[in-house]
Motif scaffolding. Structure first.
Motif, PDB file in Angstrom:
ATOM      1  N   SER A  20      -3.836  24.858 -34.056  1.00 29.81           N
ATOM      2  CA  SER A  20      -4.465  26.177 -33.885  1.00 29.81           C
ATOM      3  C   SER A  20      -4.284  27.038 -35.129  1.00 29.81           C
ATOM      4  O   SER A  20      -3.370  26.812 -35.936  1.00 29.81           O
ATOM      5  N   ILE A  22      -3.770  29.230 -38.316  1.00 30.19           N
ATOM      6  CA  ILE A  22      -3.521  29.004 -39.741  1.00 30.19           C
ATOM      7  C   ILE A  22      -3.205  27.533 -40.018  1.00 30.19           C
ATOM      8  O   ILE A  22      -3.719  26.935 -40.975  1.00 30.19           O
ATOM      9  N   ASP A  41       2.251  19.348 -33.777  1.00 31.36           N
ATOM     10  CA  ASP A  41       2.135  20.505 -32.863  1.00 31.36           C
ATOM     11  C   ASP A  41       2.639  20.067 -31.485  1.00 31.36           C
ATOM     12  O   ASP A  41       2.627  18.876 -31.170  1.00 31.36           O
ATOM     13  N   ASP A  66       7.713  18.923 -30.704  1.00 28.83           N
ATOM     14  CA  ASP A  66       8.269  20.280 -30.650  1.00 28.83           C
ATOM     15  C   ASP A  66       9.158  20.430 -31.881  1.00 28.83           C
ATOM     16  O   ASP A  66      10.164  19.719 -32.017  1.00 28.83           O
ATOM     17  N   VAL A  67       8.808  21.340 -32.768  1.00 30.71           N
ATOM     18  CA  VAL A  67       9.542  21.433 -34.040  1.00 30.71           C
ATOM     19  C   VAL A  67      10.986  21.894 -33.868  1.00 30.71           C
ATOM     20  O   VAL A  67      11.790  21.753 -34.788  1.00 30.71           O
ATOM     21  N   TYR A 171      11.015  38.008 -33.363  1.00 28.07           N
ATOM     22  CA  TYR A 171       9.997  37.521 -34.302  1.00 28.07           C
ATOM     23  C   TYR A 171      10.248  38.073 -35.704  1.00 28.07           C
ATOM     24  O   TYR A 171      10.276  37.324 -36.688  1.00 28.07           O
ATOM     25  N   LYS A 175      11.292  35.858 -39.088  1.00 26.76           N
ATOM     26  CA  LYS A 175      10.480  35.809 -40.312  1.00 26.76           C
ATOM     27  C   LYS A 175      11.273  36.307 -41.526  1.00 26.76           C
ATOM     28  O   LYS A 175      11.106  35.807 -42.641  1.00 26.76           O
ATOM     29  N   VAL A 204      -4.030  38.318 -39.059  1.00 29.62           N
ATOM     30  CA  VAL A 204      -5.356  37.671 -39.086  1.00 29.62           C
ATOM     31  C   VAL A 204      -5.624  37.106 -37.691  1.00 29.62           C
ATOM     32  O   VAL A 204      -4.685  36.681 -37.011  1.00 29.62           O
ATOM     33  N   THR A 206      -5.978  34.997 -34.686  1.00 25.75           N
ATOM     34  CA  THR A 206      -5.624  33.651 -34.217  1.00 25.75           C
ATOM     35  C   THR A 206      -5.186  33.816 -32.765  1.00 25.75           C
ATOM     36  O   THR A 206      -5.111  34.946 -32.271  1.00 25.75           O
TER      37      THR A 206
HETATM   38  N1  NAD Z   1      -1.986  35.314 -37.176  1.00 23.56           N
HETATM   39  C1  NAD Z   1      -1.291  36.240 -37.773  1.00 23.56           C
HETATM   40  O1  NAD Z   1      -1.678  37.404 -37.830  1.00 23.56           O
HETATM   41  C2  NAD Z   1       0.004  35.890 -38.465  1.00 23.56           C
HETATM   42  C3  NAD Z   1       0.587  36.856 -39.288  1.00 23.56           C
HETATM   43  C4  NAD Z   1       1.803  36.549 -39.912  1.00 23.56           C
HETATM   44  C5  NAD Z   1       2.375  35.309 -39.728  1.00 23.56           C
HETATM   45  N2  NAD Z   1       1.785  34.399 -38.920  1.00 23.56           N
HETATM   46  C6  NAD Z   1       2.451  33.107 -38.757  1.00 23.56           C
HETATM   47  O2  NAD Z   1       1.529  32.082 -39.015  1.00 23.56           O
HETATM   48  C7  NAD Z   1       1.942  30.900 -38.321  1.00 23.56           C
HETATM   49  C8  NAD Z   1       0.747  30.343 -37.570  1.00 23.56           C
HETATM   50  O3  NAD Z   1       0.413  31.253 -36.550  1.00 23.56           O
HETATM   51  P1  NAD Z   1      -1.073  31.472 -36.023  1.00 23.56           P
HETATM   52  O4  NAD Z   1      -1.374  32.899 -36.153  1.00 23.56           O
HETATM   53  O5  NAD Z   1      -1.974  30.458 -36.633  1.00 23.56           O
HETATM   54  O6  NAD Z   1      -0.852  31.205 -34.463  1.00 23.56           O
HETATM   55  P2  NAD Z   1      -1.454  30.137 -33.456  1.00 23.56           P
HETATM   56  O7  NAD Z   1      -0.875  30.491 -32.139  1.00 23.56           O
HETATM   57  O8  NAD Z   1      -2.928  30.078 -33.581  1.00 23.56           O
HETATM   58  O9  NAD Z   1      -0.850  28.755 -33.978  1.00 23.56           O
HETATM   59  C9  NAD Z   1       0.513  28.447 -33.828  1.00 23.56           C
HETATM   60  C10 NAD Z   1       0.625  26.977 -33.481  1.00 23.56           C
HETATM   61  O10 NAD Z   1       2.031  26.651 -33.392  1.00 23.56           O
HETATM   62  C11 NAD Z   1       2.172  25.735 -32.319  1.00 23.56           C
HETATM   63  N3  NAD Z   1       3.537  25.727 -31.800  1.00 23.56           N
HETATM   64  C12 NAD Z   1       4.147  26.681 -31.060  1.00 23.56           C
HETATM   65  N4  NAD Z   1       5.379  26.279 -30.730  1.00 23.56           N
HETATM   66  C13 NAD Z   1       5.552  25.047 -31.285  1.00 23.56           C
HETATM   67  C14 NAD Z   1       6.625  24.117 -31.279  1.00 23.56           C
HETATM   68  N5  NAD Z   1       7.762  24.363 -30.624  1.00 23.56           N
HETATM   69  N6  NAD Z   1       6.471  22.966 -31.955  1.00 23.56           N
HETATM   70  C15 NAD Z   1       5.304  22.687 -32.598  1.00 23.56           C
HETATM   71  N7  NAD Z   1       4.251  23.522 -32.620  1.00 23.56           N
HETATM   72  C16 NAD Z   1       4.383  24.690 -31.967  1.00 23.56           C
HETATM   73  C17 NAD Z   1       1.182  26.234 -31.273  1.00 23.56           C
HETATM   74  O11 NAD Z   1       0.903  25.234 -30.301  1.00 23.56           O
HETATM   75  C18 NAD Z   1       0.000  26.607 -32.129  1.00 23.56           C
HETATM   76  O12 NAD Z   1      -0.884  25.521 -32.283  1.00 23.56           O
HETATM   77  C19 NAD Z   1       3.105  31.328 -37.421  1.00 23.56           C
HETATM   78  O13 NAD Z   1       4.322  30.970 -38.027  1.00 23.56           O
HETATM   79  C20 NAD Z   1       2.962  32.824 -37.367  1.00 23.56           C
HETATM   80  O14 NAD Z   1       4.196  33.453 -37.104  1.00 23.56           O
HETATM   81  C21 NAD Z   1       0.612  34.661 -38.284  1.00 23.56           C
END
Ligand code: NAD
Length: 261
Positions: A20, A22, A41, A66-67, A171, A175, A204, A206
């Protein structure tokens, strides 16, 4: 930037959170540049969907895991070893829990720190082990006279520097720690020819962030961004063009963090 990714010695790009947002867009972008991608994932159906979108003969290997689990991370990285070893890691798996601090339960804290911090560390460590073990051939895997064994990009967040308007203490803390982990790992890994950097995105759209509010400019001087804005920064840090950059956090937030109030 759109030239084939110069991955040292072949091998694989491992992307976590690849089902999903990013992570998914990053996995697709590396694949488009010709890389073999190990897509990690917890969402196995999402990984299958990614693989089928990339085409029947794709070089994308789904590795459901699961990471936050050491054995599952080791199993996922075994897929990368089969492809010649992990040369690039993008640590994008993450969750957030929006809740006031006083309402955070122990389990909320443990889940967020467990996935965002512990999970990123386990993957970083496993990737670094594979990268430092690489037999790079006659040229020693060198570009520009320096050893070049791998590139690691952690996805941090602007809230790792400055809390945002939404209460999410676990959170934000996770980070902030990813920022420091990036610097520590970069220092230890530099002599091995492994660069470790992070991208700190602003919001962004998501699944994690949701849909931006109606006013398109939002709190960002450049307006809301897209997943691709983040992925381009990841591709840069993973590329040879970033050959003298390590331990850095590249903020990609449309100017959100330069606002004073
Ligand atoms: N979207 C934003 O605005 C934003 C901003 C800053 C940082 N981020 C960071 O970007 C990264 C990606 O987030 P995103 O916005 O694409 O969110 P998202 O929810 O679209 O994607 C996150 C993915 O991580 C997977 N995931 C969750 N727990 C997991 C686990 N235990 N093991 C393996 N996979 C797991 C989910 O299934 C999902 O596919 C994250 O680290 C998030 O904190 C996102």
């Amino acid at each position: 930037m759109k030239a084939a990714m110069d991955i040292p010695g072949g091998g694989a790009v491992v992307v976590t959170g690849a089902a999903s947002g990013i992570g998914r867009a990053a996995a697709a972008a590396f694949h488009e540049l010709g890389a073999s991608v190990v897509a990690v994932d917890v969402d196995a159906a999402g990984l299958d969907d990614l693989r089928s979108r990339l085409g029947g003969r794709s070089r994308c290997v789904p590795a459901p895991a699961d990471v936050s689990s050491g054995p599952q991370v080791a199993e996922a990285f075994a897929r990368a070893a089969e492809l010649g070893g992990c040369r690039v890691l993008v640590n994008a798996a993450g969750i957030g829990i929006n809740k006031p601090m006083l309402d955070h339960e122990e389990n909320d804290w443990d889940r967020v720190i467990g996935i965002n911090l512990r999970g990123s560390f386990l993957c970083l460590q496993e990737a670094a082990r594979q990268m430092t073990r690489q037999d790079m051939g006659e040229d020693g895997g060198k570009t520009s006279g320096r050893p070049d064994r791998g590139r690691i990009i952690n996805i941090a967040s602007v809230v790792g520097f400055r809390p945002g308007p939404i209460p999410e203490i676990a959170y934000d803390t996770s980070k902030g720690a990813v920022v420091q982990m990036t610097r520590s790992a970069a220092l230890e890994m530099a002599p091995h020819g492994v660069r470790v950097n992070a991208v700190a995105p602003g919001p962004v759209p998501t699944n994690l962030f949701g849909t931006p509010p109606v006013q398109p400019e939002g709190p960002m001087p450049l307006g809301y961004g897209r997943v691709d804005d983040i992925v381009d920064a990841v591709l840069f840090l993973a590329s040879e063009r970033a050959r003298w950059i390590t331990g850095q956090i590249l903020t990609v937030d449309g100017g959100w963090s330069i606002r004073s109030g």
